[in-house]
Design a protein around this motif. Structure first.
Motif, PDB file in Angstrom:
ATOM      1  N   ILE A 140      -6.458  -5.974  19.463  1.00 36.40           N
ATOM      2  CA  ILE A 140      -6.070  -6.424  18.198  1.00 36.40           C
ATOM      3  C   ILE A 140      -6.968  -6.619  17.175  1.00 36.40           C
ATOM      4  O   ILE A 140      -6.818  -6.232  16.009  1.00 36.40           O
ATOM      5  N   VAL A 141      -8.119  -7.589  17.510  1.00 37.86           N
ATOM      6  CA  VAL A 141      -8.984  -7.768  16.538  1.00 37.86           C
ATOM      7  C   VAL A 141      -9.837  -6.666  16.306  1.00 37.86           C
ATOM      8  O   VAL A 141     -10.051  -6.332  15.189  1.00 37.86           O
ATOM      9  N   VAL A 142     -10.190  -5.597  17.210  1.00 36.35           N
ATOM     10  CA  VAL A 142     -10.961  -4.255  16.995  1.00 36.35           C
ATOM     11  C   VAL A 142     -10.068  -3.428  16.100  1.00 36.35           C
ATOM     12  O   VAL A 142     -10.492  -2.886  15.391  1.00 36.35           O
ATOM     13  N   GLY A 143      -8.905  -3.438  16.247  1.00 36.82           N
ATOM     14  CA  GLY A 143      -8.057  -2.404  15.618  1.00 36.82           C
ATOM     15  C   GLY A 143      -7.727  -2.873  14.305  1.00 36.82           C
ATOM     16  O   GLY A 143      -7.876  -2.262  13.156  1.00 36.82           O
ATOM     17  N   LEU A 144      -7.722  -4.329  14.123  1.00 31.17           N
ATOM     18  CA  LEU A 144      -7.816  -4.970  12.282  1.00 31.17           C
ATOM     19  C   LEU A 144      -9.060  -4.670  11.892  1.00 31.17           C
ATOM     20  O   LEU A 144      -9.251  -4.144  10.725  1.00 31.17           O
ATOM     21  N   LEU A 145     -10.248  -4.731  12.795  1.00 26.40           N
ATOM     22  CA  LEU A 145     -11.538  -4.622  11.991  1.00 26.40           C
ATOM     23  C   LEU A 145     -11.606  -3.018  11.531  1.00 26.40           C
ATOM     24  O   LEU A 145     -12.334  -2.593  10.498  1.00 26.40           O
ATOM     25  N   VAL A 146     -11.102  -2.220  12.355  1.00 26.36           N
ATOM     26  CA  VAL A 146     -11.251  -0.629  12.178  1.00 26.36           C
ATOM     27  C   VAL A 146     -10.450  -0.255  10.875  1.00 26.36           C
ATOM     28  O   VAL A 146     -10.753   0.476  10.072  1.00 26.36           O
ATOM     29  N   ALA A 147      -9.262  -0.996  10.901  1.00 27.32           N
ATOM     30  CA  ALA A 147      -8.291  -1.012   9.791  1.00 27.32           C
ATOM     31  C   ALA A 147      -8.782  -1.302   8.432  1.00 27.32           C
ATOM     32  O   ALA A 147      -9.030  -0.746   7.555  1.00 27.32           O
ATOM     33  N   PHE A 148      -9.436  -2.584   8.316  1.00 29.21           N
ATOM     34  CA  PHE A 148     -10.089  -3.018   7.410  1.00 29.21           C
ATOM     35  C   PHE A 148     -11.340  -2.254   7.035  1.00 29.21           C
ATOM     36  O   PHE A 148     -11.520  -1.877   5.787  1.00 29.21           O
ATOM     37  N   TYR A 149     -12.007  -1.808   7.848  1.00 27.14           N
ATOM     38  CA  TYR A 149     -13.217  -0.599   7.591  1.00 27.14           C
ATOM     39  C   TYR A 149     -12.713   0.627   6.904  1.00 27.14           C
ATOM     40  O   TYR A 149     -13.275   1.002   5.730  1.00 27.14           O
ATOM     41  N   ILE A 150     -11.662   1.197   7.213  1.00 21.49           N
ATOM     42  CA  ILE A 150     -11.096   2.253   6.697  1.00 21.49           C
ATOM     43  C   ILE A 150     -10.612   1.971   5.359  1.00 21.49           C
ATOM     44  O   ILE A 150     -10.897   2.866   4.299  1.00 21.49           O
ATOM     45  N   LEU A 151      -9.951   0.855   4.982  1.00 26.18           N
ATOM     46  CA  LEU A 151      -9.353   0.481   3.795  1.00 26.18           C
ATOM     47  C   LEU A 151     -10.678   0.282   2.900  1.00 26.18           C
ATOM     48  O   LEU A 151     -10.663   0.868   1.714  1.00 26.18           O
ATOM     49  N   GLN A 152     -11.762  -0.206   3.271  1.00 32.04           N
ATOM     50  CA  GLN A 152     -12.931  -0.582   2.424  1.00 32.04           C
ATOM     51  C   GLN A 152     -13.508   0.919   2.098  1.00 32.04           C
ATOM     52  O   GLN A 152     -13.836   1.055   0.975  1.00 32.04           O
ATOM     53  N   GLN A 153     -13.634   1.731   3.125  1.00 34.34           N
ATOM     54  CA  GLN A 153     -14.051   3.076   2.541  1.00 34.34           C
ATOM     55  C   GLN A 153     -13.490   3.908   1.773  1.00 34.34           C
ATOM     56  O   GLN A 153     -14.058   4.492   0.742  1.00 34.34           O
ATOM     57  N   PHE A 154     -11.932   3.576   1.744  1.00 40.76           N
ATOM     58  CA  PHE A 154     -11.300   4.185   0.585  1.00 40.76           C
ATOM     59  C   PHE A 154     -11.118   3.283  -0.673  1.00 40.76           C
ATOM     60  O   PHE A 154     -10.306   3.401  -1.406  1.00 40.76           O
ATOM     61  N   ASN A 155     -11.896   2.257  -0.594  1.00 34.47           N
ATOM     62  CA  ASN A 155     -11.816   1.326  -1.829  1.00 34.47           C
ATOM     63  C   ASN A 155     -10.469   0.645  -1.903  1.00 34.47           C
ATOM     64  O   ASN A 155     -10.012   0.378  -3.461  1.00 34.47           O
ATOM     65  N   ALA A 156      -9.536   0.517  -1.131  1.00 36.72           N
ATOM     66  CA  ALA A 156      -8.266   0.101  -1.295  1.00 36.72           C
ATOM     67  C   ALA A 156      -8.332  -1.444  -1.291  1.00 36.72           C
ATOM     68  O   ALA A 156      -7.266  -2.174  -1.616  1.00 36.72           O
ATOM     69  N   LEU A 157      -9.536  -2.145  -0.764  1.00 43.28           N
ATOM     70  CA  LEU A 157      -9.431  -3.818  -0.885  1.00 43.28           C
ATOM     71  C   LEU A 157     -10.140  -4.070  -2.243  1.00 43.28           C
ATOM     72  O   LEU A 157     -10.071  -5.273  -2.158  1.00 43.28           O
ATOM     73  N   ASN A 158     -10.494  -3.411  -3.222  1.00 47.37           N
ATOM     74  CA  ASN A 158     -11.084  -3.763  -4.266  1.00 47.37           C
ATOM     75  C   ASN A 158     -10.307  -4.576  -5.000  1.00 47.37           C
ATOM     76  O   ASN A 158     -10.818  -5.717  -5.548  1.00 47.37           O
ATOM     77  N   GLY A 159      -8.857  -4.720  -5.161  1.00 47.68           N
ATOM     78  CA  GLY A 159      -8.052  -5.327  -5.688  1.00 47.68           C
ATOM     79  C   GLY A 159      -8.046  -6.774  -4.991  1.00 47.68           C
ATOM     80  O   GLY A 159      -7.912  -7.865  -5.712  1.00 47.68           O
ATOM     81  N   VAL A 160      -7.943  -6.727  -3.795  1.00 49.67           N
ATOM     82  CA  VAL A 160      -7.935  -8.010  -2.975  1.00 49.67           C
ATOM     83  C   VAL A 160      -9.368  -8.678  -3.218  1.00 49.67           C
ATOM     84  O   VAL A 160      -8.927  -9.995  -3.377  1.00 49.67           O
ATOM     85  N   VAL A 161     -10.163  -8.200  -3.147  1.00 53.54           N
ATOM     86  CA  VAL A 161     -11.526  -8.949  -3.136  1.00 53.54           C
ATOM     87  C   VAL A 161     -11.724  -9.428  -4.688  1.00 53.54           C
ATOM     88  O   VAL A 161     -12.222 -10.498  -4.792  1.00 53.54           O
ATOM     89  N   SER A 162     -11.342  -8.625  -5.748  1.00 49.71           N
ATOM     90  CA  SER A 162     -11.491  -9.287  -6.867  1.00 49.71           C
ATOM     91  C   SER A 162     -10.424 -10.381  -7.194  1.00 49.71           C
ATOM     92  O   SER A 162     -10.814 -11.567  -7.729  1.00 49.71           O
ATOM     93  N   LEU A 163      -9.406 -10.298  -6.577  1.00 48.34           N
ATOM     94  CA  LEU A 163      -8.254 -11.383  -6.541  1.00 48.34           C
ATOM     95  C   LEU A 163      -8.883 -12.808  -5.831  1.00 48.34           C
ATOM     96  O   LEU A 163      -8.836 -13.871  -6.237  1.00 48.34           O
ATOM     97  N   LEU A 164      -9.369 -12.367  -4.665  1.00 47.49           N
ATOM     98  CA  LEU A 164     -10.162 -13.660  -3.912  1.00 47.49           C
ATOM     99  C   LEU A 164     -11.439 -14.302  -4.877  1.00 47.49           C
ATOM    100  O   LEU A 164     -11.441 -15.369  -4.865  1.00 47.49           O
ATOM    101  N   ASN A 165     -12.139 -13.426  -5.397  1.00 42.20           N
ATOM    102  CA  ASN A 165     -13.201 -14.015  -6.152  1.00 42.20           C
ATOM    103  C   ASN A 165     -12.593 -14.756  -7.492  1.00 42.20           C
ATOM    104  O   ASN A 165     -13.323 -15.757  -7.773  1.00 42.20           O
ATOM    105  N   LYS A 166     -11.563 -14.548  -7.888  1.00 39.06           N
ATOM    106  CA  LYS A 166     -11.005 -15.311  -9.061  1.00 39.06           C
ATOM    107  C   LYS A 166     -10.263 -16.438  -8.609  1.00 39.06           C
ATOM    108  O   LYS A 166     -10.094 -17.560  -9.380  1.00 39.06           O
ATOM    109  N   MET A 167      -9.820 -16.647  -7.307  1.00 38.25           N
ATOM    110  CA  MET A 167      -9.247 -17.822  -6.953  1.00 38.25           C
ATOM    111  C   MET A 167     -10.076 -19.055  -6.713  1.00 38.25           C
ATOM    112  O   MET A 167     -11.305 -18.765  -6.158  1.00 38.25           O
ATOM    113  N   PRO A 168      -9.799 -20.355  -7.044  1.00 36.93           N
ATOM    114  CA  PRO A 168     -10.596 -21.425  -6.699  1.00 36.93           C
ATOM    115  C   PRO A 168     -10.790 -21.537  -5.139  1.00 36.93           C
ATOM    116  O   PRO A 168      -9.984 -20.977  -4.426  1.00 36.93           O
TER     117      PRO A 168
END
Length: 98
Positions: free
Chosen positions: A9-37
Protein backbone atom coordinates in the motif's frame (compact mmCIF):
# COMPACT_ATOMS: atom_id res chain seq x y z
CA UNK A 1 -3.22 -6.12 8.25
CA UNK A 2 -0.08 -7.98 7.48
CA UNK A 3 3.11 -5.99 7.13
CA UNK A 4 3.58 -7.09 3.54
CA UNK A 5 0.16 -5.71 2.62
CA UNK A 6 0.98 -2.39 4.29
CA UNK A 7 4.26 -2.31 2.40
CA UNK A 8 2.46 -2.73 -0.92
CA UNK A 9 0.00 0.00 0.00
CA UNK A 10 2.77 2.45 0.95
CA UNK A 11 4.79 1.68 -2.17
CA UNK A 12 1.68 2.08 -4.32
CA UNK A 13 0.91 5.44 -2.75
CA UNK A 14 4.48 6.61 -3.30
CA UNK A 15 4.34 5.57 -6.94
CA UNK A 16 0.99 7.32 -7.36
CA UNK A 17 2.35 10.52 -5.80
CA UNK A 18 5.42 10.35 -8.02
CA UNK A 19 3.30 10.00 -11.15
CA UNK A 20 1.03 12.86 -10.08
CA UNK A 21 4.07 15.02 -9.35
CA UNK A 22 5.54 14.27 -12.78
CA UNK A 23 2.33 15.45 -14.46
CA UNK A 24 2.24 18.58 -12.27
CA UNK A 25 -1.09 17.49 -10.82
CA UNK A 26 0.01 18.24 -7.26
CA UNK A 27 0.92 21.89 -7.82
CA UNK A 28 -2.48 23.10 -6.60
CA UNK A 29 -2.30 20.97 -3.48
CA UNK A 30 1.25 22.10 -2.70
CA UNK A 31 0.36 25.78 -3.12
CA UNK A 32 -2.69 25.27 -0.86
CA UNK A 33 -0.52 23.63 1.80
CA UNK A 34 1.97 26.49 1.59
CA UNK A 35 -0.82 29.02 2.25
CA UNK A 36 -2.20 27.12 5.28
CA UNK A 37 -0.97 28.05 8.75
CA UNK A 38 1.12 25.44 10.54
CA UNK A 39 -1.41 24.96 13.33
CA UNK A 40 -4.09 23.99 10.80
CA UNK A 41 -1.88 21.27 9.35
CA UNK A 42 -1.12 20.03 12.88
CA UNK A 43 -4.86 19.86 13.67
CA UNK A 44 -5.55 17.88 10.47
CA UNK A 45 -2.68 15.54 11.27
CA UNK A 46 -4.07 15.09 14.79
CA UNK A 47 -7.50 14.23 13.40
CA UNK A 48 -6.00 11.65 11.05
CA UNK A 49 -3.88 10.07 13.81
CA UNK A 50 -6.89 10.00 16.17
CA UNK A 51 -9.05 8.27 13.56
CA UNK A 52 -6.31 5.74 12.88
CA UNK A 53 -5.94 5.01 16.62
CA UNK A 54 -9.71 4.66 16.97
CA UNK A 55 -10.00 2.09 14.19
CA UNK A 56 -6.92 0.22 15.43
CA UNK A 57 -8.22 -0.02 18.99
CA UNK A 58 -11.72 -0.97 17.77
CA UNK A 59 -10.24 -3.82 15.73
CA UNK A 60 -8.18 -5.03 18.71
CA UNK A 61 -11.21 -4.86 20.98
CA UNK A 62 -13.29 -6.82 18.47
CA UNK A 63 -10.58 -9.50 18.30
CA UNK A 64 -10.46 -9.71 22.10
CA UNK A 65 -14.25 -9.93 22.28
CA UNK A 66 -14.44 -12.74 19.75
CA UNK A 67 -11.65 -14.60 21.58
CA UNK A 68 -13.50 -14.21 24.91
CA UNK A 69 -16.80 -15.35 23.35
CA UNK A 70 -15.05 -18.40 21.89
CA UNK A 71 -13.54 -19.27 25.28
CA UNK A 72 -16.91 -18.92 27.02
CA UNK A 73 -18.54 -21.08 24.34
CA UNK A 74 -16.00 -23.83 25.01
CA UNK A 75 -16.72 -23.61 28.75
CA UNK A 76 -20.47 -23.81 28.09
CA UNK A 77 -20.10 -26.83 25.80
CA UNK A 78 -17.88 -28.55 28.36
CA UNK A 79 -20.53 -28.00 31.07
CA UNK A 80 -23.24 -29.35 28.78
CA UNK A 81 -21.19 -32.49 28.10
CA UNK A 82 -20.58 -33.01 31.83
CA UNK A 83 -24.29 -32.59 32.55
CA UNK A 84 -25.13 -35.07 29.80
CA UNK A 85 -22.71 -37.63 31.32
CA UNK A 86 -24.23 -37.12 34.79
CA UNK A 87 -27.75 -37.66 33.45
CA UNK A 88 -26.70 -40.79 31.56
CA UNK A 89 -24.98 -42.10 34.69
CA UNK A 90 -28.06 -41.32 36.79
CA UNK A 91 -30.33 -43.11 34.29
CA UNK A 92 -28.01 -46.11 34.26
CA UNK A 93 -28.10 -46.26 38.09
CA UNK A 94 -31.91 -46.02 38.09
CA UNK A 95 -32.16 -48.88 35.56
CA UNK A 96 -29.86 -51.06 37.66
CA UNK A 97 -31.88 -50.41 40.82
CA UNK A 98 -35.22 -51.04 39.11
Amino acid sequence: MKKSRWTFIVVGLLVAFYILQQFNALNGVVSLLNKMPLWTMIVFLGIIVSAWQYFRSARQEEDEDSHWIEEQGKVYIHRMEEEKKRREKRQANEEVHS
